[in-house]
Design an enzyme around this catalytic site. Sequence first.
Site, PDB file in Angstrom:
ATOM      1  N   SER A 519       0.790  -1.168  -0.058  1.00 30.91           N
ATOM      2  CA  SER A 519       0.054   0.011   0.035  1.00 30.91           C
ATOM      3  C   SER A 519       0.846   1.139  -0.085  1.00 30.91           C
ATOM      4  O   SER A 519       0.497   2.337  -0.607  1.00 30.91           O
ATOM      5  CB  SER A 519      -0.733   0.086   1.236  1.00 30.91           C
ATOM      6  OG  SER A 519      -1.851   1.194   1.357  1.00 30.91           O
ATOM      7  N   GLY A 522       2.046   1.669  -3.415  1.00 25.24           N
ATOM      8  CA  GLY A 522       1.378   2.628  -4.302  1.00 25.24           C
ATOM      9  C   GLY A 522       1.076   4.065  -4.265  1.00 25.24           C
ATOM     10  O   GLY A 522       1.010   4.813  -5.001  1.00 25.24           O
ATOM     11  N   HIS A 523       1.175   4.371  -2.684  1.00 24.56           N
ATOM     12  CA  HIS A 523       0.950   5.766  -2.387  1.00 24.56           C
ATOM     13  C   HIS A 523       1.915   6.568  -2.956  1.00 24.56           C
ATOM     14  O   HIS A 523       1.933   7.892  -3.432  1.00 24.56           O
ATOM     15  CB  HIS A 523       0.617   5.902  -1.079  1.00 24.56           C
ATOM     16  CG  HIS A 523      -0.638   5.689  -0.504  1.00 24.56           C
ATOM     17  ND1 HIS A 523      -1.069   4.362  -0.378  1.00 24.56           N
ATOM     18  CD2 HIS A 523      -1.887   6.368  -0.416  1.00 24.56           C
ATOM     19  CE1 HIS A 523      -2.528   4.506   0.109  1.00 24.56           C
ATOM     20  NE2 HIS A 523      -2.800   5.602  -0.015  1.00 24.56           N
ATOM     21  N   GLU A 524       3.316   5.939  -3.015  1.00 21.04           N
ATOM     22  CA  GLU A 524       4.376   6.827  -3.280  1.00 21.04           C
ATOM     23  C   GLU A 524       4.454   6.984  -4.649  1.00 21.04           C
ATOM     24  O   GLU A 524       4.968   7.957  -5.452  1.00 21.04           O
ATOM     25  CB  GLU A 524       5.803   5.863  -2.876  1.00 21.04           C
ATOM     26  CG  GLU A 524       7.043   6.431  -3.093  1.00 21.04           C
ATOM     27  CD  GLU A 524       7.093   7.940  -2.386  1.00 21.04           C
ATOM     28  OE1 GLU A 524       7.920   8.770  -2.974  1.00 21.04           O
ATOM     29  OE2 GLU A 524       6.785   8.176  -1.425  1.00 21.04           O
ATOM     30  N   MET A 527       2.339   9.853  -5.576  1.00 20.10           N
ATOM     31  CA  MET A 527       2.897  11.260  -5.229  1.00 20.10           C
ATOM     32  C   MET A 527       4.255  11.454  -6.301  1.00 20.10           C
ATOM     33  O   MET A 527       4.493  12.673  -6.595  1.00 20.10           O
ATOM     34  CB  MET A 527       3.400  11.165  -3.824  1.00 20.10           C
ATOM     35  CG  MET A 527       2.286  10.946  -2.848  1.00 20.10           C
ATOM     36  SD  MET A 527       1.225  12.623  -2.868  1.00 20.10           S
ATOM     37  CE  MET A 527       2.369  13.861  -2.430  1.00 20.10           C
TER      38      MET A 527
END
Length: 586
Positions: A519, A522-524, A527
């Site tokens: 997770s 995926g967020h990185e 961004m």
Amino acid sequence: MSSTSADPFDAMGTGDNHVFRPRPRKPVHSQLSHLSQTSNASEINGLLETPAENGHTTGMTSGRSTPIPLDAPPSVKSLSSARKQVRAEQRRRLFPTIEFASRVSHFDPNSDYRDFHGFFNLFWIGLAIMAITTMLRNIKDTGYPLRVEIWSLFTVKLWHLAIADFMMVASSVVVLPLHRIFRRAPADGALTWARGGMAIMSIYQVVWFSIWIAAPFVLNWTWTAQVFMILHTMVILMKMHSYAFYNGHLSETEKRLRALDDPKTASRAPAYLYPTPDNPMGTIASPRRGEATGEGKENGNGFENRDRETARDDDEIAQLREDLARELTSPIGNITYPTNLTWSNYADYLCCPTLCYEIEYPRTEAIDWQNLISKIVATFGCIFLLTIISEEFILPALTDASIRLNPSLHSSAQPPQAVTALDTLLILSETISWLLFPFMLTFLLVFLVIFEYVLGAFAEITHFADRHFYSDWWNSTDWMEFSREWNIPVYSFLRRHVYSASRPHIGKAYATVITFLISAIGHEIVMACITKKLRGYGFICQMLQLPIVMLQRTKLFRGKETLNNVSFWASMILGLSLICSLYVLV
């Protein structure tokens, strides 16, 4: 003129002026208004008096009572008595009685009241006031209601985005013909799902994701197009993965079921039941399997009777067949694998607002067009408000901070002065403080536009009946609870295809870490697409949630729901602006 009402002072022996002092009239109950002219009792301070024998009223009456004869029927007397009691009850207090009871306020933690729809309406009214005020200020300053810096980004290479997005989605359908190949492969062949199919599908997903995640950078798109493309690519990747791995599991289950047609050579291994909300630990065999095999039953012959052993084997095979057949049937019971392997089924799955594939979903009977239209309008309204917030509050703060941190960007004729570490810290702190409220509104609007309006609209279009896309995440007391409740489609995917798949091999603790790790990656990536920088701030902050959760579950914080919820909201609001400032300015 004779008095019709005795002077109260006379009654008390204080005077004899025989002045008429009428009794103040109180509002009469509507059910008793027609009886007012026939009342037969006088009342002073709530006391009733019987009329005199001569039929005239005494000095204590108001002249409005009609005497009741002594020989009146019982029914008349009972009506008169009822009127007296009602009037006495109504005149007992000069002020209306207020009902007091042991109750809590609506916002009290012990209250059962949950309807705060009015505050939801107030939220939108406040945003509308903000938008109107902003447009009026822009008209005053620039002559135009809106600034165009971000709005213009939506139209840059729009056709490129549409074509690339269509090709990305179309290339995901390769999973269907590949799965048909894996299913038709013989049980001992190299292209079955268990032997070669899983590896082939995993390699294809990695290559497919690498191509489409790099496309926005190669084509030099704007950050708005990049964000849309990367988010949609991640959604299709998770859908494709769930479709491939679930149908791969069903293909192996079908092979085992067909092999049981010849029980002598078939495997007797029990069917594994995956963890569910009702069965969180998962089991190796069906709960009824022990009964079918006769385990635990004592026998005088010690299970040595040949007929009994044969019957037990037959029961075991029958139970295994039942477990495998149930696995191949949808939970609703209308479709059975492999009848779901069609192009229309895959296209429908791509449009359904879920990331976990099932053979069949519960459906609504018809489309609620009013609800659908309202969600579409609300989607564009949220995008409009998000753009205004970014244009008016977020972008100016970041631009000003960038100029102050890099004096060379300033157009001033004076030579730039070096920025000290203290100046950098102060600028970052000020920027974060300016971004706290805008990012809180942005987060709430993003949540609404995705989980309430976009997913709700696709649910209406596809007749998808399960609209449970989020729970009351705003009451979360730690990050683990938040991850479970704010994004249920992604949580369900990670739990099914990451946590549950890895837990039998590496244990609960490591499976949790792996789930958070994926997770965070995926967020990185998201961004990095927005800022075109790979810094790792988002990855670090998300992985820090694990030790924070462990700290909040210690005796020092356990059970303090209000404190933990306040801490959650404070860290959420501060974390969003902090991460954005670090990515943009550092």
